[in-house]
Design a protein around this motif. Sequence first.
Motif, PDB file in Angstrom:
ATOM      1  N   LYS A  87       8.475  15.192 -10.090  1.00 21.47           N
ATOM      2  CA  LYS A  87       8.732  16.305 -11.012  1.00 21.47           C
ATOM      3  C   LYS A  87       9.551  17.392 -10.333  1.00 21.47           C
ATOM      4  O   LYS A  87      10.501  17.933 -10.915  1.00 21.47           O
ATOM      5  N   GLN A  88       9.183  17.715  -9.090  1.00 21.99           N
ATOM      6  CA  GLN A  88       9.921  18.732  -8.337  1.00 21.99           C
ATOM      7  C   GLN A  88      11.382  18.324  -8.137  1.00 21.99           C
ATOM      8  O   GLN A  88      12.281  19.164  -8.156  1.00 21.99           O
ATOM      9  N   LEU A  89      11.612  17.026  -7.969  1.00 27.01           N
ATOM     10  CA  LEU A  89      12.969  16.520  -7.724  1.00 27.01           C
ATOM     11  C   LEU A  89      13.730  16.245  -9.021  1.00 27.01           C
ATOM     12  O   LEU A  89      14.913  15.909  -8.988  1.00 27.01           O
ATOM     13  N   GLY A  90      13.028  16.358 -10.154  1.00 31.81           N
ATOM     14  CA  GLY A  90      13.671  16.130 -11.447  1.00 31.81           C
ATOM     15  C   GLY A  90      13.897  14.666 -11.778  1.00 31.81           C
ATOM     16  O   GLY A  90      14.785  14.330 -12.571  1.00 31.81           O
ATOM     17  N   ILE A  91      13.087  13.786 -11.215  1.00 28.95           N
ATOM     18  CA  ILE A  91      13.269  12.345 -11.464  1.00 28.95           C
ATOM     19  C   ILE A  91      11.989  11.722 -12.044  1.00 28.95           C
ATOM     20  O   ILE A  91      11.836  10.499 -12.041  1.00 28.95           O
TER      21      ILE A  91
ATOM     22  N   SER B  86       0.858  -1.187   0.000  1.00 32.22           N
ATOM     23  CA  SER B  86       0.000   0.000   0.000  1.00 32.22           C
ATOM     24  C   SER B  86       0.893   1.236   0.000  1.00 32.22           C
ATOM     25  O   SER B  86       2.089   1.141   0.231  1.00 32.22           O
ATOM     26  N   PHE B  87       0.287   2.393  -0.278  1.00 28.29           N
ATOM     27  CA  PHE B  87       1.066   3.631  -0.343  1.00 28.29           C
ATOM     28  C   PHE B  87       0.739   4.541   0.836  1.00 28.29           C
ATOM     29  O   PHE B  87       0.703   5.756   0.708  1.00 28.29           O
ATOM     30  N   ASP B  88       0.493   3.950   1.994  1.00 31.84           N
ATOM     31  CA  ASP B  88       0.215   4.727   3.205  1.00 31.84           C
ATOM     32  C   ASP B  88       1.395   5.637   3.533  1.00 31.84           C
ATOM     33  O   ASP B  88       2.544   5.325   3.184  1.00 31.84           O
ATOM     34  N   PRO B  89       1.152   6.743   4.243  1.00 32.54           N
ATOM     35  CA  PRO B  89       2.250   7.642   4.613  1.00 32.54           C
ATOM     36  C   PRO B  89       3.389   6.952   5.370  1.00 32.54           C
ATOM     37  O   PRO B  89       4.558   7.303   5.188  1.00 32.54           O
ATOM     38  N   ARG B  90       3.058   5.946   6.206  1.00 35.40           N
ATOM     39  CA  ARG B  90       4.104   5.269   6.979  1.00 35.40           C
ATOM     40  C   ARG B  90       5.069   4.485   6.084  1.00 35.40           C
ATOM     41  O   ARG B  90       6.158   4.109   6.524  1.00 35.40           O
ATOM     42  N   LYS B  91       4.663   4.241   4.831  1.00 29.92           N
ATOM     43  CA  LYS B  91       5.555   3.523   3.912  1.00 29.92           C
ATOM     44  C   LYS B  91       6.746   4.390   3.502  1.00 29.92           C
ATOM     45  O   LYS B  91       7.707   3.895   2.923  1.00 29.92           O
ATOM     46  N   ASN B  92       6.636   5.712   3.756  1.00 31.11           N
ATOM     47  CA  ASN B  92       7.807   6.594   3.641  1.00 31.11           C
ATOM     48  C   ASN B  92       8.308   6.730   2.198  1.00 31.11           C
ATOM     49  O   ASN B  92       9.507   6.898   1.952  1.00 31.11           O
ATOM     50  N   LEU B  93       7.395   6.678   1.253  1.00 31.78           N
ATOM     51  CA  LEU B  93       7.800   6.704  -0.155  1.00 31.78           C
ATOM     52  C   LEU B  93       8.294   8.078  -0.583  1.00 31.78           C
ATOM     53  O   LEU B  93       9.128   8.192  -1.497  1.00 31.78           O
ATOM     54  N   ASP B  94       7.810   9.141   0.066  1.00 29.69           N
ATOM     55  CA  ASP B  94       8.301  10.472  -0.282  1.00 29.69           C
ATOM     56  C   ASP B  94       9.787  10.601   0.045  1.00 29.69           C
ATOM     57  O   ASP B  94      10.571  11.163  -0.738  1.00 29.69           O
TER      58      ASP B  94
ATOM     59  N   LEU C 191      10.782   7.522 -12.602  1.00 33.74           N
ATOM     60  CA  LEU C 191       9.850   6.885 -11.677  1.00 33.74           C
ATOM     61  C   LEU C 191       8.785   6.108 -12.452  1.00 33.74           C
ATOM     62  O   LEU C 191       8.178   6.624 -13.382  1.00 33.74           O
ATOM     63  N   VAL C 192       8.560   4.852 -12.024  1.00 37.30           N
ATOM     64  CA  VAL C 192       7.537   4.003 -12.637  1.00 37.30           C
ATOM     65  C   VAL C 192       6.597   3.507 -11.542  1.00 37.30           C
ATOM     66  O   VAL C 192       7.029   2.849 -10.595  1.00 37.30           O
TER      67      VAL C 192
ATOM     68  N   GLN D 184       0.404  12.747  -5.954  1.00 37.34           N
ATOM     69  CA  GLN D 184       1.332  13.443  -5.063  1.00 37.34           C
ATOM     70  C   GLN D 184       2.767  12.972  -5.287  1.00 37.34           C
ATOM     71  O   GLN D 184       3.702  13.777  -5.322  1.00 37.34           O
ATOM     72  N   LEU D 185       2.937  11.652  -5.442  1.00 36.04           N
ATOM     73  CA  LEU D 185       4.281  11.118  -5.678  1.00 36.04           C
ATOM     74  C   LEU D 185       4.812  11.566  -7.045  1.00 36.04           C
ATOM     75  O   LEU D 185       5.991  11.914  -7.179  1.00 36.04           O
ATOM     76  N   GLU D 186       3.966  11.576  -8.041  1.00 37.90           N
ATOM     77  CA  GLU D 186       4.385  12.016  -9.373  1.00 37.90           C
ATOM     78  C   GLU D 186       4.762  13.501  -9.371  1.00 37.90           C
ATOM     79  O   GLU D 186       5.743  13.904 -10.019  1.00 37.90           O
ATOM     80  N   ASN D 187       4.004  14.306  -8.631  1.00 40.50           N
ATOM     81  CA  ASN D 187       4.324  15.734  -8.525  1.00 40.50           C
ATOM     82  C   ASN D 187       5.648  15.940  -7.789  1.00 40.50           C
ATOM     83  O   ASN D 187       6.454  16.803  -8.172  1.00 40.50           O
ATOM     84  N   LEU D 188       5.868  15.159  -6.733  1.00 33.59           N
ATOM     85  CA  LEU D 188       7.140  15.255  -6.010  1.00 33.59           C
ATOM     86  C   LEU D 188       8.294  14.851  -6.912  1.00 33.59           C
ATOM     87  O   LEU D 188       9.359  15.496  -6.902  1.00 33.59           O
TER      88      LEU D 188
END
Length: 432
Positions: free
Chosen positions: A280-284, A234-242, A288-289, A274-278
């Motif tokens: 873009k901000q990070l230039g990666i 899952s992509f819950d916040p606790r997974k720390n994907l950001d 990302l897939v 949100q992850l896709e926008n982040l």
Amino acid sequence: MKILVDLQACQSSARHHGIGRYTLSLIKEMIRQAPQHEFWIVLNANLSERIDDIKREFRHILASDHIISFYLPFPTAEEKVKPFNTRTAELIREYFIEALQPDIVHINSLFDGWKDNVAVSIGTLSDHVCTSVTLYDLIPLVYESEYLPIKELKAFYNRKLDSLKKADVLLAISDYSKQEAQTYLAIDEHKITNIKGSTDTLFQSQSSDTEEEKQAFYQKYKIDSHYILCAPSSFDPRKNLDNLLRAYAQLPENLTCSYKLILIGRSKPRIAMQLENLAKQLGIDKQLVLTGYVSEEDLLRFYHNCSLFVFPSKHEGFGLPPLEAMACGAVTISSSATSLAEIIDFPPAMFDPMNIAEMTEKMQQALTDSALRQSIIKHAKQQVKKFTWQETAKLALAAIEKTVADTNKQPQAYNGFKQNQELYKQLINKIK
């Protein structure tokens, strides 16, 4: 000994996650190991679409007439109906189970029933039935603001906690989960046993794919053979994907250009955006897939072919994905938080999930240091041997047998509602 197993966890949405897989593997192995005991499986007739599948799963180890169902006359998912429905359904289930007079009932997923038409509780009708519960984690209690954002959901979860405290024994899936129950619920440590867990037998270091199958797999997901993998389920916040994206973005450019970052799992569209926008901000963003849900066969291929598996979670009850990756021979690094330290148990392969620089450094080392890669793989081969369903079932059975021997409980077989008008009154009073 008559052991009744509540298997609604394999009917509800939990079946799509680790709980469903854990439940099936554990109960199958318990039945295989203990032919001296009389096993019964209880299902929810209102979730009938999964009943035939479950019967097929057990057809070689349990007689079909030992798989029975209780019926509920109305929907029970508390998110959509009044609590009266849910609580009445819980009493009906308890009545049904007590009438079967088991020595013990084992509940595989106590916290279901908010979104699914599942009814499960302990000691609402009476305290006559000896009960064991699989304890996965107390994450919603630890992160209330994230997981219990509305008062109705919080009230539902707190009622489940009250049920949990009434269990005669908890079968925790890690030492950390055991410690959580002691710390947050003040449950006596003697009532909790760590039974650990394992992976499905499908997860092995040998891949049977031909070169053609590998190439078809790469083409399907538009990737090549060099990638960093994370499968958080899952992509819950606790997974720390950001923080994983931030750590990945700080890798040397030659590594980000050479290794795409692949995230596998179901996610809400809002979180994926949100992850896709982040990214873009990070230039990666080009690296990302997000695959979404993948089949078990493709998950195996991702494990077998990745250059590195990273698991940055801040909180887990067990940590199945890194164990699966290790079993498949992947170079695996992970957060050292909560139960993950028990799974990895190798400091060179662990990092602080909140230290982005440390995560980046560990990823870089694991990609470029061949000696470290080999040491991680060598340790993992031995580590995964500590986690087997045979051992987990053995520990679970021992805890259940001891509990039944130590607990003087005798279920009552009620003789029908007509002869038990007083019971009706008790049901209504308990609901009120």
